[in-house]
Design an enzyme around this catalytic site. Sequence first.
Site, mmCIF file in Angstrom:
data_model
loop_
_atom_site.group_PDB
_atom_site.id
_atom_site.type_symbol
_atom_site.label_atom_id
_atom_site.label_comp_id
_atom_site.label_asym_id
_atom_site.label_seq_id
_atom_site.Cartn_x
_atom_site.Cartn_y
_atom_site.Cartn_z
ATOM 1 N N LEU A 108 0.810 -1.216 0.000
ATOM 2 C CA LEU A 108 0.000 0.000 0.000
ATOM 3 C C LEU A 108 0.845 1.268 0.000
ATOM 4 O O LEU A 108 0.399 2.313 -0.458
ATOM 5 C CB LEU A 108 -0.938 0.006 1.218
ATOM 6 C CG LEU A 108 -1.975 -1.108 1.281
ATOM 7 C CD1 LEU A 108 -2.722 -1.061 2.603
ATOM 8 C CD2 LEU A 108 -2.948 -1.013 0.114
ATOM 9 N N GLY A 109 2.023 1.194 0.541
ATOM 10 C CA GLY A 109 2.870 2.384 0.609
ATOM 11 C C GLY A 109 4.171 2.060 1.308
ATOM 12 O O GLY A 109 4.292 1.033 1.985
ATOM 13 N N ASP B 95 3.257 13.990 15.478
ATOM 14 C CA ASP B 95 3.424 14.039 14.024
ATOM 15 C C ASP B 95 2.074 14.153 13.327
ATOM 16 O O ASP B 95 1.799 13.460 12.344
ATOM 17 C CB ASP B 95 4.178 12.803 13.535
ATOM 18 C CG ASP B 95 4.764 12.989 12.123
ATOM 19 O OD1 ASP B 95 4.940 14.153 11.707
ATOM 20 O OD2 ASP B 95 5.055 11.977 11.460
#
Length: 341
Positions: free
Chosen positions: A20-21, A142
């Site tokens: 997916l990434g 983050d």
Amino acid sequence: MTSTRAGHVVGGRYRLVAELGSGGFGRVWKDRDETLDVDVAIKELRLPPGMTQAEQAERLERAIREARNAARLRTYENIVAIHDVVVEDGLPWIVMELIDGCSLNEHLKAHGPLPEDRAAHVAVALLAAIGVAHQEGVVHRDIKPANVMLAGNGKVLLTDFGTAVHSTDTALTATGMFVGSPEYMAPERLRGADGLPAGDLFSLGATLYQAVEGVSPFQRDTQTATLTAVLLEEPPVPQRAGRLTQLVTRLLDKDPDKRPTVAEALTMTGEQPATHVHPQRGTRILTAQESPARWQSKAPWSLDSYRRAPARPSPPSSASPDSSSAAVPSPPLLTAPPRSS
């Protein structure tokens, strides 16, 4: 270490379906839990060649910390759930829910800025997530568009606790090193006051600014220029924020003591959700005095209001990740894709 590819089975249970990434230290896969016969997402940690033993140990501990901190929040709406951690060949794989949707970052690139009402919905959802995280003692560190998932059913979820810290955690990063994305990082973090809840609110302000304006308020051509902008420059006054203008502006105050609390920020959205205690469940508001000592300045918050209801089943269908994450000055951490509902 075994080379991973589609079809590989992790821990005798999770079969990799499709990548997916990926990011600097890992990648995220769509995965089939063959025990429960459901789709999940699984985050693979990779350690590039040339890392010192100390660096490897830190990355491994960070992965375990991510799972531990996210697991503390798995019962709450608007936060991706962690289901399992599997250690294979000495490296942890983090199993999480799979989202049918895309990141806010991907949405903005494809469709442009959010309309005011949609941005307000995102703001409320993220404030709810931040509020319960802080009351559980977790600071995300983050928050950015790449770590906000927009599910196909309209829900908004905060993901990737890879850089999060708990009030009981010990420091992992060497002095002078900041892990996160510079353009969304609170100025006090750059000055050394790391891990404070107000930093998440600044990052939320930068995220909402980008959501309504279509541009990141502090992104510049170089990292040095970006850090200077965060520390010293005021962002342009939002032109598309409407009723969210005051909220975004106050969240981006350089002085953490002047930023609104989560409760105040919710009021400023005009869509404040209920924060009362459910009379039958017996859950009471966690007072500031009962919060971790270093965070006692934060307003009271009702955890009960944001518990998942009903209890969530195992995660379903497809997801879309965004793997952009940066460190100052260390390499980026992977952004994990999350849940589906």
